[in-house]
Design a protein around this motif. Structure first.
Motif, PDB file in Angstrom:
ATOM      1  N   MET A  43      -3.574   0.096   0.528  1.00 26.29           N
ATOM      2  CA  MET A  43      -3.181  -1.072  -0.266  1.00 26.29           C
ATOM      3  C   MET A  43      -2.668  -2.188   0.629  1.00 26.29           C
ATOM      4  SD  MET A  43      -1.278   1.049  -3.303  1.00 26.29           S
ATOM      5  CE  MET A  43      -0.518  -0.355  -4.102  1.00 26.29           C
ATOM      6  N   LYS A  44      -1.860  -1.820   1.601  1.00 31.66           N
ATOM      7  CA  LYS A  44      -1.257  -2.814   2.487  1.00 31.66           C
ATOM      8  C   LYS A  44      -2.308  -3.485   3.369  1.00 31.66           C
ATOM      9  CE  LYS A  44       2.287  -3.302   6.094  1.00 31.66           C
ATOM     10  NZ  LYS A  44       2.918  -4.491   5.495  1.00 31.66           N
ATOM     11  N   LYS A  45      -3.234  -2.673   3.894  1.00 34.32           N
ATOM     12  CA  LYS A  45      -4.242  -3.187   4.822  1.00 34.32           C
ATOM     13  C   LYS A  45      -5.552  -3.572   4.143  1.00 34.32           C
ATOM     14  CE  LYS A  45      -1.700  -2.495   8.514  1.00 34.32           C
ATOM     15  NZ  LYS A  45      -1.207  -3.615   9.350  1.00 34.32           N
ATOM     16  N   ARG A  46      -5.641  -3.276   2.828  1.00 37.20           N
ATOM     17  CA  ARG A  46      -6.868  -3.545   2.062  1.00 37.20           C
ATOM     18  C   ARG A  46      -8.076  -2.911   2.754  1.00 37.20           C
ATOM     19  NH1 ARG A  46      -6.707  -8.470  -2.015  1.00 37.20           N
ATOM     20  NH2 ARG A  46      -4.494  -8.411  -2.478  1.00 37.20           N
ATOM     21  N   ILE A  47      -7.973  -1.618   2.993  1.00 36.89           N
ATOM     22  CA  ILE A  47      -9.012  -0.886   3.707  1.00 36.89           C
ATOM     23  C   ILE A  47     -10.191  -0.575   2.787  1.00 36.89           C
ATOM     24  CG2 ILE A  47      -9.549   1.265   4.914  1.00 36.89           C
ATOM     25  CD1 ILE A  47      -6.651   1.362   5.796  1.00 36.89           C
ATOM     26  N   GLY A  48     -11.372  -0.987   3.190  1.00 42.92           N
ATOM     27  CA  GLY A  48     -12.597  -0.638   2.492  1.00 42.92           C
ATOM     28  C   GLY A  48     -12.697  -1.205   1.084  1.00 42.92           C
ATOM     29  N   ASN A  49     -13.811  -0.918   0.452  1.00 41.65           N
ATOM     30  CA  ASN A  49     -14.056  -1.347  -0.925  1.00 41.65           C
ATOM     31  C   ASN A  49     -13.588  -0.254  -1.874  1.00 41.65           C
ATOM     32  OD1 ASN A  49     -15.000  -2.945  -3.023  1.00 41.65           O
ATOM     33  ND2 ASN A  49     -17.043  -2.011  -2.957  1.00 41.65           N
ATOM     34  N   ILE A  50     -12.296   0.061  -1.765  1.00 40.62           N
ATOM     35  CA  ILE A  50     -11.707   1.185  -2.499  1.00 40.62           C
ATOM     36  C   ILE A  50     -10.495   0.694  -3.276  1.00 40.62           C
ATOM     37  CG2 ILE A  50     -10.604   3.451  -2.278  1.00 40.62           C
ATOM     38  CD1 ILE A  50     -12.134   3.785   0.374  1.00 40.62           C
ATOM     39  N   GLY A  51     -10.359   1.140  -4.527  1.00 41.81           N
ATOM     40  CA  GLY A  51      -9.209   0.752  -5.344  1.00 41.81           C
ATOM     41  C   GLY A  51      -8.016   1.640  -5.074  1.00 41.81           C
ATOM     42  N   HIS A  52      -7.396   1.464  -3.924  1.00 38.08           N
ATOM     43  CA  HIS A  52      -6.258   2.310  -3.565  1.00 38.08           C
ATOM     44  C   HIS A  52      -5.128   2.214  -4.592  1.00 38.08           C
ATOM     45  CE1 HIS A  52      -7.911   3.242   0.387  1.00 38.08           C
ATOM     46  NE2 HIS A  52      -8.185   1.960   0.550  1.00 38.08           N
ATOM     47  N   ASP A  53      -4.921   1.017  -5.138  1.00 41.35           N
ATOM     48  CA  ASP A  53      -3.852   0.855  -6.123  1.00 41.35           C
ATOM     49  C   ASP A  53      -4.163   1.629  -7.401  1.00 41.35           C
ATOM     50  OD1 ASP A  53      -5.941  -0.932  -6.615  1.00 41.35           O
ATOM     51  OD2 ASP A  53      -4.734  -2.672  -6.049  1.00 41.35           O
ATOM     52  N   ALA A  54      -5.442   1.682  -7.810  1.00 41.25           N
ATOM     53  CA  ALA A  54      -5.817   2.466  -8.991  1.00 41.25           C
ATOM     54  C   ALA A  54      -5.601   3.957  -8.737  1.00 41.25           C
ATOM     55  CB  ALA A  54      -7.272   2.200  -9.362  1.00 41.25           C
ATOM     56  N   HIS A  55      -5.927   4.415  -7.529  1.00 46.55           N
ATOM     57  CA  HIS A  55      -5.684   5.815  -7.172  1.00 46.55           C
ATOM     58  C   HIS A  55      -4.194   6.124  -7.261  1.00 46.55           C
ATOM     59  CE1 HIS A  55      -9.570   6.054  -4.503  1.00 46.55           C
ATOM     60  NE2 HIS A  55      -9.809   5.676  -5.741  1.00 46.55           N
ATOM     61  N   PHE A  56      -3.394   5.235  -6.686  1.00 48.19           N
ATOM     62  CA  PHE A  56      -1.945   5.456  -6.670  1.00 48.19           C
ATOM     63  C   PHE A  56      -1.391   5.426  -8.088  1.00 48.19           C
ATOM     64  CE2 PHE A  56       2.488   4.947  -5.917  1.00 48.19           C
ATOM     65  CZ  PHE A  56       2.731   5.455  -4.654  1.00 48.19           C
ATOM     66  N   GLY A  57      -1.797   4.423  -8.873  1.00 44.96           N
ATOM     67  CA  GLY A  57      -1.316   4.328 -10.246  1.00 44.96           C
ATOM     68  C   GLY A  57      -1.708   5.544 -11.067  1.00 44.96           C
ATOM     69  N   ASN A  83      -5.218   1.362 -13.799  1.00 44.28           N
ATOM     70  CA  ASN A  83      -5.665  -0.005 -14.038  1.00 44.28           C
ATOM     71  C   ASN A  83      -4.499  -0.973 -14.211  1.00 44.28           C
ATOM     72  OD1 ASN A  83      -8.410   0.361 -13.763  1.00 44.28           O
ATOM     73  ND2 ASN A  83      -8.763   0.804 -15.917  1.00 44.28           N
ATOM     74  N   LEU A  84      -3.396  -0.496 -14.774  1.00 49.82           N
ATOM     75  CA  LEU A  84      -2.218  -1.357 -14.893  1.00 49.82           C
ATOM     76  C   LEU A  84      -1.665  -1.726 -13.517  1.00 49.82           C
ATOM     77  CD1 LEU A  84      -0.268   0.222 -17.905  1.00 49.82           C
ATOM     78  CD2 LEU A  84      -1.248  -2.085 -17.798  1.00 49.82           C
ATOM     79  N   LEU A  85      -1.645  -0.754 -12.609  1.00 47.94           N
ATOM     80  CA  LEU A  85      -1.147  -1.059 -11.263  1.00 47.94           C
ATOM     81  C   LEU A  85      -2.098  -2.015 -10.550  1.00 47.94           C
ATOM     82  CD1 LEU A  85       1.316  -0.295  -9.522  1.00 47.94           C
ATOM     83  CD2 LEU A  85      -0.143   1.330  -8.329  1.00 47.94           C
ATOM     84  N   SER A  86      -3.404  -1.812 -10.733  1.00 52.22           N
ATOM     85  CA  SER A  86      -4.381  -2.745 -10.152  1.00 52.22           C
ATOM     86  C   SER A  86      -4.186  -4.145 -10.716  1.00 52.22           C
ATOM     87  CB  SER A  86      -5.805  -2.274 -10.453  1.00 52.22           C
ATOM     88  OG  SER A  86      -6.128  -1.116  -9.725  1.00 52.22           O
ATOM     89  N   LEU A  87      -3.985  -4.227 -12.019  1.00 57.06           N
ATOM     90  CA  LEU A  87      -3.790  -5.532 -12.658  1.00 57.06           C
ATOM     91  C   LEU A  87      -2.522  -6.199 -12.141  1.00 57.06           C
ATOM     92  CD1 LEU A  87      -4.866  -7.511 -14.800  1.00 57.06           C
ATOM     93  CD2 LEU A  87      -3.445  -6.305 -16.484  1.00 57.06           C
ATOM     94  N   TYR A  88      -1.488  -5.410 -11.939  1.00 54.95           N
ATOM     95  CA  TYR A  88      -0.218  -5.945 -11.451  1.00 54.95           C
ATOM     96  C   TYR A  88      -0.364  -6.522 -10.040  1.00 54.95           C
ATOM     97  CZ  TYR A  88       4.627  -6.191  -9.933  1.00 54.95           C
ATOM     98  OH  TYR A  88       5.833  -6.630  -9.436  1.00 54.95           O
ATOM     99  N   PHE A  89      -1.011  -5.788  -9.158  1.00 60.71           N
ATOM    100  CA  PHE A  89      -1.130  -6.229  -7.769  1.00 60.71           C
ATOM    101  C   PHE A  89      -2.202  -7.304  -7.567  1.00 60.71           C
ATOM    102  CE2 PHE A  89       1.067  -2.157  -6.637  1.00 60.71           C
ATOM    103  CZ  PHE A  89       2.138  -2.742  -5.984  1.00 60.71           C
ATOM    104  N   HIS A  90      -3.126  -7.414  -8.509  1.00 60.88           N
ATOM    105  CA  HIS A  90      -4.218  -8.393  -8.350  1.00 60.88           C
ATOM    106  C   HIS A  90      -4.201  -9.441  -9.470  1.00 60.88           C
ATOM    107  CE1 HIS A  90      -6.098  -5.996  -5.156  1.00 60.88           C
ATOM    108  NE2 HIS A  90      -5.840  -4.937  -5.895  1.00 60.88           N
ATOM    109  N   LYS A  91      -3.070  -9.605 -10.132  1.00 62.08           N
ATOM    110  CA  LYS A  91      -3.004 -10.459 -11.323  1.00 62.08           C
ATOM    111  C   LYS A  91      -3.407 -11.910 -11.076  1.00 62.08           C
ATOM    112  CE  LYS A  91       2.036 -11.058 -10.807  1.00 62.08           C
ATOM    113  NZ  LYS A  91       2.177 -10.108  -9.683  1.00 62.08           N
ATOM    114  N   ASP A  92      -3.277 -12.380  -9.860  1.00 58.26           N
ATOM    115  CA  ASP A  92      -3.650 -13.760  -9.552  1.00 58.26           C
ATOM    116  C   ASP A  92      -5.029 -13.879  -8.929  1.00 58.26           C
ATOM    117  OD1 ASP A  92      -1.195 -14.803 -10.500  1.00 58.26           O
ATOM    118  OD2 ASP A  92      -0.227 -14.282  -8.602  1.00 58.26           O
TER     119      ASP A  92
END
Length: 217
Positions: A159-173, A95-104
């Motif tokens: 994450m780069k291509k924003r593929i699907g309705n999937i939280g790739h950044d949360a998976h990675f984090g 969730n921290l990585l998701s927050l970081y990449f989507h903070k705005d």
């Protein structure tokens, strides 16, 4: 292997109870899901509670069955308390990585135990890098460390291509959380299996470099 221990049962039960409460109570779901705007306004509980909510029963089932398959590998080596530490830390890391990449993106929302479960998966692979994994579309076993590296490389692509309705950044984090905490709890891996430890770090280094060079998106 694949024993349903008390810790695994407790975590699955917590996910099922919270998720079904969310299925039937939209106000509850909205109050505790991950939402950037709400978190930035001070509702930090969402960083934790969102990891026990799911979008639907399929989402819940896939996360819990994955947890079931990989839990024992971690529990057998690190024990119950450390398993819980890895699970919660991975949830928060995701969730921290998701927050970081989507903070705005104040509207950005997400739910699911995927970050925590991916952390357990990556911890299991770190502990047993040669474990055999099977994919539906590949009829031969894949060594765990190859699957782990491939999965995170795909997450970077997602994450780069924003593929699907999937939280790739949360998976990675979550995977980063599982990787880091497992090494802190079991530092002997740096001596006994440095090659696999290094290989599993490659996607993490790639993401860091891509982000620093502005190539992530």
């Amino acid at each position: 292997m694949y024993n349903l221990g008390l810790v695994t049962i407790a975590i699955i039960a917590a996910n099922v109870i919270m998720s079904f409460k969310g299925f039937g109570d939209r106000l509850f779901f909205e109050k505790y899901k991950f939402n950037v705007g709400s978190i930035r306004r001070g509702e930090q509980i969402r960083m934790f509670s969102s990891g026990f909510l799911h979008a639907d029963t399929t989402h819940l089932f896939m996360n819990m069955i994955t947890l079931y398959f990989f839990a024992d590998a971690v529990l057998d080596v690190l024990g119950n308390f450390n398993f819980i530490v890895i699970y919660i830390a991975s949830l928060i890391f995701g969730n921290l990585l998701s927050l970081y990449f989507h903070k705005d993106e104040y509207w950005y929302s997400a739910v699911g135990a995927s970050g925590a479960v991916t952390g357990i998966l990556y911890a299991a692979i770190l502990i047993q890098p040669e474990m055999s994994l099977y994919m539906f579309f590949i009829p031969i076993p894949i060594p765990g460390y190859i699957f782990g590296v491939g999965y995170l490389l795909y997450s970077i692509y997602g994450m780069k291509k924003r593929i699907g309705n999937i939280g790739h950044d949360a998976h990675f984090g979550g995977a980063v959380g599982g990787y880091v905490i497992t090494l802190l709890l079991q530092p002997s891996l740096l001596q006994t299996d440095l090659v696999h430890v290094g290989l599993l770090a490659i996607p993490i280094i790639i993401l860091f470099v891509m982000h620093k060079t502005g190539k992530l998106g």
